[in-house]
Write a protein that holds these residues in place. Structure first.
Motif, PDB file in Angstrom:
ATOM      1  N   ARG A 429       0.828  -1.200   0.000  1.00 48.63           N
ATOM      2  CA  ARG A 429       0.000   0.000   0.000  1.00 48.63           C
ATOM      3  C   ARG A 429       0.867   1.256   0.000  1.00 48.63           C
ATOM      4  O   ARG A 429       0.420   2.322  -0.385  1.00 48.63           O
ATOM      5  CB  ARG A 429      -0.894   0.027   1.233  1.00 48.63           C
ATOM      6  N   LEU A 430       2.077   1.092   0.460  1.00 48.80           N
ATOM      7  CA  LEU A 430       2.930   2.254   0.679  1.00 48.80           C
ATOM      8  C   LEU A 430       3.167   3.111  -0.568  1.00 48.80           C
ATOM      9  O   LEU A 430       3.003   4.328  -0.512  1.00 48.80           O
ATOM     10  CB  LEU A 430       4.255   1.791   1.279  1.00 48.80           C
ATOM     11  N   PRO A 431       3.523   2.511  -1.708  1.00 51.65           N
ATOM     12  CA  PRO A 431       3.720   3.362  -2.891  1.00 51.65           C
ATOM     13  C   PRO A 431       2.439   4.103  -3.291  1.00 51.65           C
ATOM     14  O   PRO A 431       2.515   5.248  -3.752  1.00 51.65           O
ATOM     15  CB  PRO A 431       4.141   2.377  -3.979  1.00 51.65           C
ATOM     16  N   VAL A 432       1.287   3.450  -3.083  1.00 52.14           N
ATOM     17  CA  VAL A 432       0.019   4.110  -3.409  1.00 52.14           C
ATOM     18  C   VAL A 432      -0.182   5.305  -2.489  1.00 52.14           C
ATOM     19  O   VAL A 432      -0.478   6.424  -2.936  1.00 52.14           O
ATOM     20  CB  VAL A 432      -1.158   3.115  -3.267  1.00 52.14           C
ATOM     21  N   TYR A 433      -0.005   5.053  -1.189  1.00 57.10           N
ATOM     22  CA  TYR A 433      -0.165   6.126  -0.216  1.00 57.10           C
ATOM     23  C   TYR A 433       0.822   7.260  -0.510  1.00 57.10           C
ATOM     24  O   TYR A 433       0.466   8.438  -0.506  1.00 57.10           O
ATOM     25  CB  TYR A 433       0.107   5.609   1.199  1.00 57.10           C
ATOM     26  N   ALA A 434       2.053   6.871  -0.754  1.00 59.04           N
ATOM     27  CA  ALA A 434       3.105   7.868  -0.911  1.00 59.04           C
ATOM     28  C   ALA A 434       2.767   8.829  -2.051  1.00 59.04           C
ATOM     29  O   ALA A 434       2.861  10.051  -1.892  1.00 59.04           O
ATOM     30  CB  ALA A 434       4.437   7.182  -1.169  1.00 59.04           C
ATOM     31  N   ILE A 435       2.344   8.297  -3.162  1.00 64.08           N
ATOM     32  CA  ILE A 435       2.107   9.169  -4.315  1.00 64.08           C
ATOM     33  C   ILE A 435       0.853  10.016  -4.117  1.00 64.08           C
ATOM     34  O   ILE A 435       0.827  11.195  -4.461  1.00 64.08           O
ATOM     35  CB  ILE A 435       2.057   8.339  -5.617  1.00 64.08           C
ATOM     36  N   LEU A 436      -0.176   9.439  -3.511  1.00 63.88           N
ATOM     37  CA  LEU A 436      -1.411  10.212  -3.307  1.00 63.88           C
ATOM     38  C   LEU A 436      -1.194  11.313  -2.273  1.00 63.88           C
ATOM     39  O   LEU A 436      -1.657  12.442  -2.451  1.00 63.88           O
ATOM     40  CB  LEU A 436      -2.551   9.289  -2.888  1.00 63.88           C
ATOM     41  N   ILE A 437      -0.474  10.978  -1.210  1.00 58.21           N
ATOM     42  CA  ILE A 437      -0.196  11.992  -0.191  1.00 58.21           C
ATOM     43  C   ILE A 437       0.617  13.126  -0.789  1.00 58.21           C
ATOM     44  O   ILE A 437       0.331  14.310  -0.585  1.00 58.21           O
ATOM     45  CB  ILE A 437       0.539  11.360   1.014  1.00 58.21           C
ATOM     46  N   LEU A 598      -7.798   0.534 -10.679  1.00 52.93           N
ATOM     47  CA  LEU A 598      -8.493  -0.250  -9.652  1.00 52.93           C
ATOM     48  C   LEU A 598      -8.599  -1.709 -10.075  1.00 52.93           C
ATOM     49  O   LEU A 598      -8.376  -2.618  -9.278  1.00 52.93           O
ATOM     50  CB  LEU A 598      -9.906   0.306  -9.410  1.00 52.93           C
ATOM     51  N   ILE A 599      -8.957  -1.913 -11.338  1.00 48.64           N
ATOM     52  CA  ILE A 599      -9.105  -3.298 -11.822  1.00 48.64           C
ATOM     53  C   ILE A 599      -7.772  -4.039 -11.709  1.00 48.64           C
ATOM     54  O   ILE A 599      -7.700  -5.132 -11.151  1.00 48.64           O
ATOM     55  CB  ILE A 599      -9.579  -3.320 -13.295  1.00 48.64           C
ATOM     56  N   THR A 600      -6.723  -3.428 -12.229  1.00 51.75           N
ATOM     57  CA  THR A 600      -5.439  -4.140 -12.214  1.00 51.75           C
ATOM     58  C   THR A 600      -4.927  -4.332 -10.799  1.00 51.75           C
ATOM     59  O   THR A 600      -4.304  -5.346 -10.494  1.00 51.75           O
ATOM     60  CB  THR A 600      -4.369  -3.388 -13.025  1.00 51.75           C
ATOM     61  N   SER A 601      -5.213  -3.368  -9.911  1.00 57.02           N
ATOM     62  CA  SER A 601      -4.661  -3.509  -8.567  1.00 57.02           C
ATOM     63  C   SER A 601      -5.497  -4.440  -7.701  1.00 57.02           C
ATOM     64  O   SER A 601      -5.175  -4.654  -6.544  1.00 57.02           O
ATOM     65  CB  SER A 601      -4.487  -2.150  -7.901  1.00 57.02           C
ATOM     66  N   PHE A 602      -6.542  -5.032  -8.266  1.00 57.82           N
ATOM     67  CA  PHE A 602      -7.250  -6.031  -7.492  1.00 57.82           C
ATOM     68  C   PHE A 602      -6.395  -7.268  -7.303  1.00 57.82           C
ATOM     69  O   PHE A 602      -6.572  -8.044  -6.369  1.00 57.82           O
ATOM     70  CB  PHE A 602      -8.583  -6.407  -8.131  1.00 57.82           C
ATOM     71  N   ALA A 603      -5.456  -7.457  -8.192  1.00 60.18           N
ATOM     72  CA  ALA A 603      -4.559  -8.595  -8.035  1.00 60.18           C
ATOM     73  C   ALA A 603      -3.425  -8.256  -7.074  1.00 60.18           C
ATOM     74  O   ALA A 603      -2.976  -9.097  -6.320  1.00 60.18           O
ATOM     75  CB  ALA A 603      -4.005  -9.001  -9.380  1.00 60.18           C
ATOM     76  N   ALA A 604      -2.962  -7.033  -7.105  1.00 58.00           N
ATOM     77  CA  ALA A 604      -1.905  -6.591  -6.194  1.00 58.00           C
ATOM     78  C   ALA A 604      -1.916  -5.071  -6.172  1.00 58.00           C
ATOM     79  O   ALA A 604      -1.872  -4.430  -7.206  1.00 58.00           O
ATOM     80  CB  ALA A 604      -0.553  -7.097  -6.656  1.00 58.00           C
ATOM     81  N   ARG A 605      -1.988  -4.512  -4.955  1.00 54.55           N
ATOM     82  CA  ARG A 605      -2.219  -3.075  -4.793  1.00 54.55           C
ATOM     83  C   ARG A 605      -1.176  -2.204  -5.493  1.00 54.55           C
ATOM     84  O   ARG A 605      -1.501  -1.192  -6.098  1.00 54.55           O
ATOM     85  CB  ARG A 605      -2.202  -2.720  -3.323  1.00 54.55           C
ATOM     86  N   GLU A 606       0.075  -2.605  -5.351  1.00 57.44           N
ATOM     87  CA  GLU A 606       1.156  -1.736  -5.824  1.00 57.44           C
ATOM     88  C   GLU A 606       1.087  -1.490  -7.330  1.00 57.44           C
ATOM     89  O   GLU A 606       1.693  -0.562  -7.838  1.00 57.44           O
ATOM     90  CB  GLU A 606       2.515  -2.312  -5.429  1.00 57.44           C
ATOM     91  N   VAL A 607       0.314  -2.332  -8.043  1.00 57.69           N
ATOM     92  CA  VAL A 607       0.187  -2.174  -9.488  1.00 57.69           C
ATOM     93  C   VAL A 607      -0.504  -0.851  -9.830  1.00 57.69           C
ATOM     94  O   VAL A 607      -0.358  -0.327 -10.924  1.00 57.69           O
ATOM     95  CB  VAL A 607      -0.576  -3.389 -10.071  1.00 57.69           C
ATOM     96  N   PHE A 608      -1.245  -0.290  -8.855  1.00 65.35           N
ATOM     97  CA  PHE A 608      -1.938   0.984  -9.051  1.00 65.35           C
ATOM     98  C   PHE A 608      -1.003   2.040  -9.644  1.00 65.35           C
ATOM     99  O   PHE A 608      -1.314   2.671 -10.650  1.00 65.35           O
ATOM    100  CB  PHE A 608      -2.484   1.470  -7.704  1.00 65.35           C
ATOM    101  N   VAL A 609       0.131   2.217  -9.011  1.00 62.82           N
ATOM    102  CA  VAL A 609       1.043   3.284  -9.425  1.00 62.82           C
ATOM    103  C   VAL A 609       1.587   3.017 -10.826  1.00 62.82           C
ATOM    104  O   VAL A 609       1.577   3.890 -11.690  1.00 62.82           O
ATOM    105  CB  VAL A 609       2.190   3.446  -8.408  1.00 62.82           C
ATOM    106  N   SER A 610       2.023   1.775 -11.046  1.00 60.80           N
ATOM    107  CA  SER A 610       2.621   1.494 -12.349  1.00 60.80           C
ATOM    108  C   SER A 610       1.567   1.555 -13.457  1.00 60.80           C
ATOM    109  O   SER A 610       1.865   1.929 -14.585  1.00 60.80           O
ATOM    110  CB  SER A 610       3.341   0.145 -12.334  1.00 60.80           C
ATOM    111  N   THR A 611       0.315   1.199 -13.114  1.00 67.47           N
ATOM    112  CA  THR A 611      -0.746   1.293 -14.114  1.00 67.47           C
ATOM    113  C   THR A 611      -0.975   2.744 -14.508  1.00 67.47           C
ATOM    114  O   THR A 611      -0.999   3.082 -15.699  1.00 67.47           O
ATOM    115  CB  THR A 611      -2.066   0.721 -13.571  1.00 67.47           C
ATOM    116  N   LEU A 612      -1.131   3.594 -13.496  1.00 63.13           N
ATOM    117  CA  LEU A 612      -1.340   5.008 -13.811  1.00 63.13           C
ATOM    118  C   LEU A 612      -0.128   5.568 -14.557  1.00 63.13           C
ATOM    119  O   LEU A 612      -0.278   6.389 -15.466  1.00 63.13           O
ATOM    120  CB  LEU A 612      -1.594   5.804 -12.533  1.00 63.13           C
TER     121      LEU A 612
END
Lengths: 702, 84
Positions: A429-437, A598-612
């Motif tokens: 979750r950390l990379p997601v949090y880090a970038i959003l914060i 959101l769809i891609t990160s259902f498999a693994a959260r950290e994918v959120f950042v790389s997807t965006l």
């Protein structure tokens, strides 16, 4: 021709006896970690050169106090000695014992010995004997136990050679049973047992009969006979208790002749340290301080190597792109595989630091004190003191954390722990949090010291812990699960951790994470890349369609390419999927591009950042290079303002705090609970909670 | 009413008289907590539970509910300890 001989050695012993250190000393780096068939228990094996062409294949079995199992890990020991897997049946067993607690360690030794298998008793921590006023008559002990006994200090590397010699000479070791107690438990019963099971040792027959419910399979020739000895649980329970008492009587009898200790010297230090570490005020303060230290180091120390890894992989991508000719393979490598591997490697510093701390806490014996301190509190939330270990480990990764819940004896407490652990803020979750914060919280300091962004991150961690605890309370009230809760933990002597053990543990756990979770992350990256670079007919004809649309406008080459890329993304398979869920996520403040993430990160959260990163990279212009800048520049088409404004950012943060987005965790929960019911409950329950909480957050804030 | 392990005060020592085998798991016995053995209450956790005991050479922590099932006879009470 020279033959090399391989001796199959099983290493067993109580927890905290230094068994793992002996294993590390014997095998060095020639270790391999795999899983036992059908279960997720780690199987550690290693090879050790004994002498000339003689090698030993050593298996480090899970620590246990008895051959009668009370957990999944301990069950492995039973299964090994029942000998279901004939090929891996040990030639010789090395039982590691702690010199300070020889009596309890001999309990396990006597059980192993009664299986009529060559067994060597290795008494460890001989360097502590003088300090504790212990003396042992080794020669007499050998005679009494009818076995080879070796005194060693694994920490000081004393006596390792003697262990090797004993292993080499295993054939000379006798296979006599030692505790002749069967007749005194129940003469008639054991007479019948002996007659029926004349092709195996009496003790093995006894285990087959009494432990049949713990065996995943039994040799076919035994099945009928085991059935014929079926008795009610109470009867067996009584007999097992009697066996325990008689076994200890037998051990006491031997130790009286061979072992002396000075009680005064035995416990002084431990008692003094305990007084402080489990003190009603200092105890909790020290624990809080240690937690703070762990988090501080995860966020502070890990950032340097993480930034380094990040830029290295970005450069590698860039370099590869320039080196390779353009084509499908090159794109797969540059846009799929390299960022995919980078997404795994970036977690290594944090995970390694966390495992380092946990290893130190466990090796020193402090973890048991934390369990002791926290048990009463955790019980109010349906868990056990032992749940602290999974909840703390969960800040690295839920997978090893859920596996660590095995030590919890009560099924309900264990189940609750497994169910709530994914709420703790794992490193994914950390990379997601880090970038959003970074996008929505200004870089300011309050009172000149506290960084606002740091406080935001801390609040998210607190949110994770609070929701874990709160849902534990809720599950405790609602779950109707039968089974007695029970709690027993050894409070081991304090030890200075062995550097070798710690380094090995951290290496091994980090490796397991990288290869376990890494496979999934990599696979998703490749699938995502494929779905984003392919699509139906309108995707393939993107260039013509866009060109015909913008014919009238005066566009330069760059602008045209940007338009084509955007159109391509919208019409790729992944774009179509994102658009499909857009109506459902609009109330949360998200658009179809976030939907893709959101769809891609259902498999693994950290994918959120790389997807965006992938999605927004198509709209890249020369000024914005980092993902953060790209996201910050993204405009909401409806409002004309920034896409990642405060309400949307908060809504996303809340969503990621609660949602169950990790296929690997679901898989491990399925395996650990042996049912689809619990992972599905987690998936739907947590995701529903995430949706609701995000909706409220977005509505209130906008 | 007979004394149980849960009734001891920190520092007190008792001899275990009886352990009800139906309600106490085998593991506790296997770890050395057996009838006839001397047991010392080392410490009580800050919230009064669990209990930290020393029995038969093992240092163990068990919950109060388990301890209250184990019957003991005090052999050394707090007064003696203070006197000595």
């Amino acid at each position: 021709m020279r033959h090399s001989e391989v001796i199959n050695v099983a290493l067993v012993g109580n927890p905290n006896t230094g068994k793992s250190l002996l294993f590390n000393q014997l095998t060095g780096l020639n270790q391999k970690v795999s899983n036992y068939p059908g279960v997720t228990v780690e199987k550690k094996t290693g090879t050790s050169k004994m002498q000339g062409e003689v090698f030993a294949k050593i298996t480090d079995l899970p620590g246990t106090y008895s051959i009668n199992p009370s957990s999944l890990d301990e069950n492995i020991v039973l299964q090994t000695f029942i000998g279901i897997d004939k090929k891996n049946y040990p030639d010789v067993v090395v039982v590691v014992a702690d010199v300070e607690n020889l009596k309890r360690n001999l309990f396990l030794f006597s059980q192993i010995k009664d299986l009529e298998i060559p067994a060597i008793l290795v008494i460890n921590m001989s360097d502590r004997m003088e300090k504790r006023g212990i003396s042992i008559d080794i020669e007499l002990l050998k005679k009494e136990l009818k076995s080879e006994v070796v005194l060693i200090s694994a920490r000081k590397r004393l006596g390792i050679g003697k262990v090797k010699r004993a292993i080499i000479n295993y054939k000379e070791a006798n296979t006599l049973k030692i505790a002749d107690i069967a007749d005194r438990i129940d003469a008639q019963f054991f007479k019948e047992l002996k007659e029926k099971f004349n092709d195996t040792s009496l003790y093995k027959a006894w285990l087959l009969v009494t432990q049949s419910h713990n065996l995943t399979s039994v040799p076919p020739k035994f099945i009928d006979r085991i059935e014929s000895f079926k008795a009610d649980k109470v009867k067996f329970n009584k007999m097992q208790n009697k066996e325990t008492i008689l076994r200890y009587q037998y051990i006491n009898h031997i130790l009286k002749k061979t072992y002396t200790t000075d009680a005064e010297k035995a416990t002084g230090m431990r008692h003094k340290i305990d007084k402080v570490l489990t003190h009603k005020i200092f105890g909790y303060l020290i624990f809080a301080f240690i937690l703070l230290l762990i988090f501080q180091s995860i966020f502070d120390w890990a950032t340097v190597p993480m930034d380094l890894i990040d830029s290295t992989f970005a450069n590698l991508s860039e370099w590869t792109k320039n080196q390779l000719p353009e084509g499908v393979f090159s794109n797969l490598l540059v846009e799929g595989i390299i960022p995919g591997i980078g997404g795994i490697v970036i977690f290594i510093p944090q995970i390694a630091i966390l495992f380092l701390f946990i290893a130190i806490l466990e090796e020193t014996g402090y973890m048991s004190r934390v369990v002791f301190l926290m048990d009463k509190i955790m019980r109010r939330f349906g868990m056990s003191g032992k749940s602290v270990v999974p909840l703390v480990s969960g800040t690295a990764c839920a997978i090893p954390a859920i596996m660590a819940a095995r030590n919890i004896e009560g099924w309900k407490e264990r189940l609750v722990t497994i169910l709530v652990t994914p709420f703790t803020t794992c490193s994914a979750r950390l990379p997601v949090y880090a970038i959003l914060i970074a996008l929505i919280i200004p870089q300011q300091r309050i009172l000149g010291i506290f960084s606002l962004q740091g406080l935001a991150l801390m609040s998210l961690y607190l949110l994770g812990f609070t929701s874990a605890i709160a849902s534990g309370w809720l599950l405790n009230k609602t779950l109707k699960v039968k089974g007695k809760s029970f709690f027993i933990i050894e409070m081991p002597a304090y030890k200075i951790p062995s550097l070798k053990n710690i380094v090995f543990t951290v290496l091994e756990k980090t490796k397991a994470f990288v290869f376990g979770a890494g496979k999934i992350i990599l696979a998703i990256s490749i699938i995502l890349w494929f779905l984003a670079s392919n699509g139906p007919a309108s995707f393939d004809n993107a260039e013509e369609i866009v060109k015909s649309k913008v014919e009238n406008k005066q566009l330069n080459k760059d602008e045209l390419e940007k338009h084509i890329a955007t159109y391509k993304l919208e019409n790729s398979y992944i774009g179509i999927a994102g658009k499909a869920i857009e109506p459902a996520i609009k109330p949360l403040g998200y658009d179809w591009k976030i939907g893709i993430a959101l769809i891609t990160s259902f498999a693994a959260r950290e994918v959120f950042v790389s997807t965006l990163a992938t999605i927004y990279s198509v709209e890249d212009n020369e000024n914005t290079n980092t993902i953060k800048e790209r996201m910050g520049a993204e405009i909401n088409q409806d409002t004309g303002k920034k896409r990642f404004n405060f309400p949307v950012g908060m809504s996303l943060l809340v969503f990621y705090a609660f949602a169950m987005q990790c296929v690997s965790t679901l898989a491990i929960v399925k395996r650990e609970t042996n049912s689809w019911k619990w992972p599905l409950l987690q998936l739907f329950g947590m995701t529903a909670l995430a949706y609701l909480a995000s909706f409220i957050t977005f509505t209130v804030l906008s | 009413m007979s004394t149980t392990l849960a009734d001891l005060i920190v520092g007190e020592i008792g001899i275990i008289d009886d352990i009800p085998i139906d309600s106490v798991p085998l593991k506790l016995l296997e770890m050395g907590c057996l009838p006839g053995k001397q047991v010392e209450l080392m410490q009580i956790a800050p919230l009064k539970d669990p209990l930290y005991i020393k029995v038969n050479g093992s240092h163990l922590a068990i919950r109060k509910e388990t301890a209250s099932l184990i019957k003991v006879t005090k052999i050394k009470n707090l007064c003696d300890i203070l006197k000595s």
